[in-house]
Write an enzyme that holds these catalytic residues in place. Structure first.
Site, short mmCIF file in Angstrom:
data_model
loop_
_atom_site.label_atom_id
_atom_site.label_comp_id
_atom_site.label_asym_id
_atom_site.label_seq_id
_atom_site.Cartn_x
_atom_site.Cartn_y
_atom_site.Cartn_z
CB SER A 36 -0.90 0.03 1.23
OG SER A 36 -1.66 -1.16 1.32
N1 SAH Z 1 -0.91 -4.95 4.01
C1 SAH Z 1 -0.19 -5.26 2.78
C2 SAH Z 1 -1.01 -4.89 1.57
C3 SAH Z 1 -0.97 -5.97 0.57
S1 SAH Z 1 -2.18 -5.93 -0.72
C4 SAH Z 1 1.18 -4.63 2.78
O1 SAH Z 1 1.49 -3.86 3.71
O2 SAH Z 1 1.98 -4.92 1.89
C5 SAH Z 1 -3.47 -6.93 -0.05
C6 SAH Z 1 -3.14 -8.36 0.28
O3 SAH Z 1 -4.35 -8.96 0.70
C7 SAH Z 1 -2.61 -9.19 -0.88
O4 SAH Z 1 -1.39 -9.78 -0.52
C8 SAH Z 1 -3.68 -10.27 -1.08
O5 SAH Z 1 -3.18 -11.52 -1.44
C9 SAH Z 1 -4.31 -10.32 0.31
N2 SAH Z 1 -5.65 -10.86 0.34
C10 SAH Z 1 -6.69 -10.68 -0.51
N3 SAH Z 1 -7.77 -11.37 -0.12
C11 SAH Z 1 -7.42 -12.02 1.03
C12 SAH Z 1 -8.10 -12.90 1.93
N4 SAH Z 1 -9.37 -13.28 1.73
N5 SAH Z 1 -7.41 -13.36 2.99
C13 SAH Z 1 -6.13 -13.02 3.22
N6 SAH Z 1 -5.43 -12.18 2.41
C14 SAH Z 1 -6.07 -11.69 1.33
#
Ligand code: SAH
Length: 226
Positions: A75
């Protein structure tokens, strides 16, 4: 709080990963309305360049989302700051659940703030890389490879829950795992029409909702992959 981090020279960085560019990012966040010094300090200290591919390290302190593979992104720092500030506002949460570990950066910021962090990721490959980063930085973060839409019932309730992927609606199971007095911050909506919501559960279990504005997140998906 920040003492929990074990920083090596490569984490402290230099040039485009060093103090000057980080200070510039912090000023940018301040200009955008982020005022919580604890949050700004954590973002200044956690080495974001260690949470992206080496080829992108020089861009880690720009205020942008960056690709982390598997079609996912780390993000934007402003969004991390805003969500973290919203979690900490009026309260001092101890146990926090994150859904969507991704690079591990948001979890690291929360751990650096002294919170006890539980994080869930559905893509095994991303989670393995994030775990290596937590270990290298000496951060104690508990993580699970699962569909985060079920939360982490064995560890509930949580004082705070942060969801870093956008679903079409709020996930009821997550609200149930929020302690009385707890706060949940989550993007909700479909591509092109997502808003960041902040929900508070009062002592009686009643929910109040606040809209923190438009955001762009990757989708919250079901199931798990390796
Ligand atoms: N907080 C992260 C943001 C990553 S983007 C950071 O600081 O880098 C969002 C993430 O959510 C992705 O890695 C994606 O695989 C995950 N995601 C999406 N749906 C999900 C679910 N149902 N359960 C767990 N993770 C999920």
């Amino acid at each position: 709080m920040i003492a929990r981090l074990r920083l090596q020279p490569a984490d402290v960085g230099m040039g485009l990963t060093g103090q000057r560019v980080r200070d510039r990012l912090i000023e940018d966040l301040r200009g955008g309305g982020i005022a919580d010094e604890r949050v700004l300090n954590a973002i200044r200290t956690v080495p974001r360049h260690q949470f992206v591919d080496e080829a992108l390290a020089s861009r880690a302190y720009e205020n942008n989302a960056l690709p982390i593979g598997h079609g996912q992104t780390i993000s934007q720092p402003y969004v991390v700051a805003k969500m973290t500030e919203a979690l900490l506002r009026d309260g001092s949460p101890k146990r926090v659940l994150e859904v969507g570990t991704g690079s591990g950066y948001q979890a690291a910021v929360l751990a650096a703030l002294g919170l006890e962090v539980f994080t869930v990721e559905r893509i095994g490959d991303l989670l393995r890389t994030a775990r290596k980063r937590f270990r290298a930085l000496g951060l104690h973060v508990r993580s699970k490879h699962d569909d985060g839409r079920i939360g982490w019932p064995e560890q509930a309730p949580f004082d705070a829950i942060i969801v870093t992927a956008a679903g079409p609606a709020l996930v009821e199971a997550l609200l149930e795992q929020l302690a009385p007095g707890g706060v949940l911050v989550a993007p909700v909506g479909t591509a092109g029409a997502q808003t960041l919501l902040r929900l508070c559960k009062d002592a009686d279990g009643a929910i109040t909702q606040e809209d923190l504005g438009a955001v762009v997140f990757v989708p919250l998906l079901s199931g798990m992959i390796d």
